[in-house]
Design a protein around this motif. Structure first.
Motif, PDB file in Angstrom:
ATOM      1  N   THR A 292      33.578 -18.478  41.859  1.00 25.09           N
ATOM      2  CA  THR A 292      32.297 -17.781  41.795  1.00 25.09           C
ATOM      3  C   THR A 292      31.253 -18.718  41.208  1.00 25.09           C
ATOM      4  O   THR A 292      31.529 -19.432  40.242  1.00 25.09           O
ATOM      5  CB  THR A 292      32.410 -16.522  40.900  1.00 25.09           C
ATOM      6  N   VAL A 293      30.049 -18.728  41.784  1.00 23.69           N
ATOM      7  CA  VAL A 293      28.950 -19.519  41.233  1.00 23.69           C
ATOM      8  C   VAL A 293      28.189 -18.622  40.265  1.00 23.69           C
ATOM      9  O   VAL A 293      27.661 -17.583  40.653  1.00 23.69           O
ATOM     10  CB  VAL A 293      28.023 -20.050  42.343  1.00 23.69           C
ATOM     11  N   ASN A 294      28.185 -19.009  38.986  1.00 23.18           N
ATOM     12  CA  ASN A 294      27.554 -18.234  37.926  1.00 23.18           C
ATOM     13  C   ASN A 294      26.202 -18.825  37.585  1.00 23.18           C
ATOM     14  O   ASN A 294      26.056 -20.044  37.487  1.00 23.18           O
ATOM     15  CB  ASN A 294      28.430 -18.252  36.670  1.00 23.18           C
ATOM     16  N   LEU A 295      25.222 -17.973  37.375  1.00 24.00           N
ATOM     17  CA  LEU A 295      23.901 -18.395  36.949  1.00 24.00           C
ATOM     18  C   LEU A 295      23.984 -18.742  35.468  1.00 24.00           C
ATOM     19  O   LEU A 295      24.421 -17.927  34.660  1.00 24.00           O
ATOM     20  CB  LEU A 295      22.896 -17.268  37.180  1.00 24.00           C
ATOM     21  N   ALA A 296      23.618 -19.958  35.096  1.00 23.75           N
ATOM     22  CA  ALA A 296      23.694 -20.418  33.708  1.00 23.75           C
ATOM     23  C   ALA A 296      22.319 -20.304  33.075  1.00 23.75           C
ATOM     24  O   ALA A 296      21.446 -21.121  33.323  1.00 23.75           O
ATOM     25  CB  ALA A 296      24.193 -21.862  33.658  1.00 23.75           C
ATOM     26  N   LEU A 297      22.145 -19.280  32.274  1.00 21.25           N
ATOM     27  CA  LEU A 297      20.865 -19.049  31.633  1.00 21.25           C
ATOM     28  C   LEU A 297      20.952 -19.392  30.158  1.00 21.25           C
ATOM     29  O   LEU A 297      21.949 -19.111  29.503  1.00 21.25           O
ATOM     30  CB  LEU A 297      20.455 -17.579  31.777  1.00 21.25           C
ATOM     31  N   GLU A 298      19.917 -19.972  29.635  1.00 23.71           N
ATOM     32  CA  GLU A 298      19.838 -20.231  28.214  1.00 23.71           C
ATOM     33  C   GLU A 298      19.469 -18.936  27.504  1.00 23.71           C
ATOM     34  O   GLU A 298      18.910 -18.020  28.102  1.00 23.71           O
ATOM     35  CB  GLU A 298      18.781 -21.305  27.923  1.00 23.71           C
ATOM     36  N   ALA A 299      19.740 -18.875  26.223  1.00 22.07           N
ATOM     37  CA  ALA A 299      19.477 -17.658  25.462  1.00 22.07           C
ATOM     38  C   ALA A 299      17.996 -17.301  25.450  1.00 22.07           C
ATOM     39  O   ALA A 299      17.628 -16.142  25.313  1.00 22.07           O
ATOM     40  CB  ALA A 299      19.983 -17.827  24.038  1.00 22.07           C
ATOM     41  N   ASN A 300      17.127 -18.281  25.609  1.00 23.73           N
ATOM     42  CA  ASN A 300      15.698 -18.004  25.549  1.00 23.73           C
ATOM     43  C   ASN A 300      15.109 -17.678  26.921  1.00 23.73           C
ATOM     44  O   ASN A 300      13.915 -17.493  27.033  1.00 23.73           O
ATOM     45  CB  ASN A 300      14.948 -19.177  24.922  1.00 23.73           C
ATOM     46  N   GLN A 301      15.905 -17.609  27.964  1.00 23.27           N
ATOM     47  CA  GLN A 301      15.401 -17.290  29.292  1.00 23.27           C
ATOM     48  C   GLN A 301      15.455 -15.791  29.520  1.00 23.27           C
ATOM     49  O   GLN A 301      16.266 -15.275  30.278  1.00 23.27           O
ATOM     50  CB  GLN A 301      16.188 -18.043  30.360  1.00 23.27           C
ATOM     51  N   ILE A 302      14.606 -15.092  28.807  1.00 24.79           N
ATOM     52  CA  ILE A 302      14.535 -13.644  28.928  1.00 24.79           C
ATOM     53  C   ILE A 302      13.115 -13.243  29.297  1.00 24.79           C
ATOM     54  O   ILE A 302      12.177 -14.016  29.130  1.00 24.79           O
ATOM     55  CB  ILE A 302      14.955 -12.936  27.623  1.00 24.79           C
ATOM     56  N   ALA A 303      12.985 -12.050  29.808  1.00 20.44           N
ATOM     57  CA  ALA A 303      11.672 -11.545  30.182  1.00 20.44           C
ATOM     58  C   ALA A 303      11.549 -10.113  29.684  1.00 20.44           C
ATOM     59  O   ALA A 303      12.528  -9.506  29.228  1.00 20.44           O
ATOM     60  CB  ALA A 303      11.494 -11.602  31.698  1.00 20.44           C
ATOM     61  N   HIS A 304      10.351  -9.597  29.761  1.00 24.85           N
ATOM     62  CA  HIS A 304      10.074  -8.238  29.310  1.00 24.85           C
ATOM     63  C   HIS A 304       9.377  -7.461  30.420  1.00 24.85           C
ATOM     64  O   HIS A 304       8.629  -8.036  31.198  1.00 24.85           O
ATOM     65  CB  HIS A 304       9.189  -8.258  28.056  1.00 24.85           C
ATOM     66  N   VAL A 305       9.624  -6.164  30.445  1.00 29.16           N
ATOM     67  CA  VAL A 305       8.954  -5.269  31.378  1.00 29.16           C
ATOM     68  C   VAL A 305       8.878  -3.901  30.711  1.00 29.16           C
ATOM     69  O   VAL A 305       9.739  -3.552  29.882  1.00 29.16           O
ATOM     70  CB  VAL A 305       9.713  -5.203  32.728  1.00 29.16           C
ATOM     71  N   ASN A 306       7.870  -3.133  31.034  1.00 29.38           N
ATOM     72  CA  ASN A 306       7.776  -1.763  30.524  1.00 29.38           C
ATOM     73  C   ASN A 306       8.560  -0.844  31.435  1.00 29.38           C
ATOM     74  O   ASN A 306       8.519  -0.973  32.660  1.00 29.38           O
ATOM     75  CB  ASN A 306       6.314  -1.304  30.462  1.00 29.38           C
ATOM     76  N   CYS A 307       9.284   0.100  30.843  1.00 24.59           N
ATOM     77  CA  CYS A 307      10.045   1.081  31.598  1.00 24.59           C
ATOM     78  C   CYS A 307       9.093   1.836  32.520  1.00 24.59           C
ATOM     79  O   CYS A 307       7.995   2.230  32.114  1.00 24.59           O
ATOM     80  CB  CYS A 307      10.753   2.051  30.645  1.00 24.59           C
ATOM     81  N   GLY A 308       9.517   2.033  33.763  1.00 21.38           N
ATOM     82  CA  GLY A 308       8.694   2.729  34.737  1.00 21.38           C
ATOM     83  C   GLY A 308       8.559   4.213  34.463  1.00 21.38           C
ATOM     84  O   GLY A 308       7.749   4.885  35.095  1.00 21.38           O
ATOM     85  N   ASN A 309       9.319   4.749  33.512  1.00 22.42           N
ATOM     86  CA  ASN A 309       9.252   6.171  33.207  1.00 22.42           C
ATOM     87  C   ASN A 309       8.598   6.425  31.843  1.00 22.42           C
ATOM     88  O   ASN A 309       7.564   7.081  31.763  1.00 22.42           O
ATOM     89  CB  ASN A 309      10.660   6.770  33.233  1.00 22.42           C
ATOM     90  N   CYS A 310       9.160   5.873  30.768  1.00 19.52           N
ATOM     91  CA  CYS A 310       8.660   6.171  29.419  1.00 19.52           C
ATOM     92  C   CYS A 310       7.800   5.051  28.824  1.00 19.52           C
ATOM     93  O   CYS A 310       7.321   5.182  27.711  1.00 19.52           O
ATOM     94  CB  CYS A 310       9.823   6.489  28.482  1.00 19.52           C
ATOM     95  N   ARG A 311       7.639   3.960  29.546  1.00 19.09           N
ATOM     96  CA  ARG A 311       6.808   2.813  29.147  1.00 19.09           C
ATOM     97  C   ARG A 311       7.368   2.034  27.952  1.00 19.09           C
ATOM     98  O   ARG A 311       6.675   1.225  27.359  1.00 19.09           O
ATOM     99  CB  ARG A 311       5.359   3.239  28.866  1.00 19.09           C
ATOM    100  N   MET A 312       8.627   2.255  27.586  1.00 17.69           N
ATOM    101  CA  MET A 312       9.272   1.497  26.516  1.00 17.69           C
ATOM    102  C   MET A 312       9.379   0.044  26.961  1.00 17.69           C
ATOM    103  O   MET A 312       9.678  -0.232  28.121  1.00 17.69           O
ATOM    104  CB  MET A 312      10.671   2.065  26.239  1.00 17.69           C
ATOM    105  N   LEU A 313       9.138  -0.908  26.046  1.00 20.15           N
ATOM    106  CA  LEU A 313       9.250  -2.325  26.388  1.00 20.15           C
ATOM    107  C   LEU A 313      10.726  -2.684  26.492  1.00 20.15           C
ATOM    108  O   LEU A 313      11.500  -2.473  25.551  1.00 20.15           O
ATOM    109  CB  LEU A 313       8.567  -3.200  25.331  1.00 20.15           C
ATOM    110  N   LEU A 314      11.133  -3.205  27.652  1.00 16.21           N
ATOM    111  CA  LEU A 314      12.525  -3.568  27.911  1.00 16.21           C
ATOM    112  C   LEU A 314      12.654  -5.076  28.010  1.00 16.21           C
ATOM    113  O   LEU A 314      11.743  -5.758  28.466  1.00 16.21           O
ATOM    114  CB  LEU A 314      13.006  -2.919  29.216  1.00 16.21           C
ATOM    115  N   GLN A 315      13.805  -5.582  27.630  1.00 13.20           N
ATOM    116  CA  GLN A 315      14.088  -7.016  27.675  1.00 13.20           C
ATOM    117  C   GLN A 315      15.241  -7.241  28.643  1.00 13.20           C
ATOM    118  O   GLN A 315      16.196  -6.477  28.660  1.00 13.20           O
ATOM    119  CB  GLN A 315      14.480  -7.469  26.269  1.00 13.20           C
ATOM    120  N   TYR A 316      15.162  -8.296  29.454  1.00 13.19           N
ATOM    121  CA  TYR A 316      16.218  -8.581  30.422  1.00 13.19           C
ATOM    122  C   TYR A 316      16.283 -10.086  30.676  1.00 13.19           C
ATOM    123  O   TYR A 316      15.350 -10.815  30.372  1.00 13.19           O
ATOM    124  CB  TYR A 316      15.988  -7.831  31.735  1.00 13.19           C
ATOM    125  N   GLN A 317      17.399 -10.546  31.242  1.00 14.68           N
ATOM    126  CA  GLN A 317      17.558 -11.956  31.582  1.00 14.68           C
ATOM    127  C   GLN A 317      16.934 -12.231  32.935  1.00 14.68           C
ATOM    128  O   GLN A 317      17.006 -11.407  33.847  1.00 14.68           O
ATOM    129  CB  GLN A 317      19.035 -12.347  31.643  1.00 14.68           C
TER     130      GLN A 317
END
Length: 145
Positions: A90-115
């Motif tokens: 399997t080819v795995n995506l190698a992400l560094e710990a600092n490669q994260i992004a943020h988005v607001n939840c489409g329902n409650c607008r809570m700030l979410l964090q994801y890779q």
């Protein structure tokens, strides 16, 4: 007349590294066992499976990740963008710990964090799944708990 017996050979002394005999370790490319070797070696032959694993150049920082296909711990040179698992290929995506992004939840607008690379993120507050593949505000569906 009795024949004299030869003395038993003395067993070899166990290996003890000297003060400058530093050791390092890496994961076998064949059976995934941990290999310990003297610093300065260019390759290591595994005593279990006889696979020869190349040693990265000195000063190379290593990182680890768990394969998404078979859950094997993989070691790779830090900075690589992808890592192919030697067990399941399997080819795995190698992400560094600092490669994260943020988005607001489409329902409650809570700030979410994801890779980076994720297609969606599920809100822990309202369980809404927000798509992040195209535009950050696009939403897909709501899961019931």
């Amino acid at each position: 007349m009795p024949v004299p017996l030869a003395p038993y050979p003395t067993p070899p002394a166990p290996y003890t590294p000297s003060a400058n005999g530093a050791q390092s370790h890496l994961v076998c490319s064949g059976c995934r066992n941990l290999l310990v070797f003297p610093v300065g070696a260019t390759s290591v032959c595994c005593a279990v499976c006889n696979a020869v694993t190349a040693v990265p150049p000195p000063g190379t920082e290593m990182a680890q990740l768990v394969c998404v296909g078979c859950h094997t711990l993989l070691m790779y040179i830090r900075g690589a963008t992808s890592v192919q698992c030697s067990c399941c290929h399997t080819v795995n995506l190698a992400l560094e710990a600092n490669q994260i992004a943020h988005v607001n939840c489409g329902n409650c607008r809570m700030l979410l964090q994801y890779q980076y690379g994720a297609r969606s993120v599920k809100c822990a507050v309202c369980n809404f799944v927000t798509s992040v593949g195209g535009t950050a505000s696009t939403t897909e569906q709501k899961f019931s708990t």
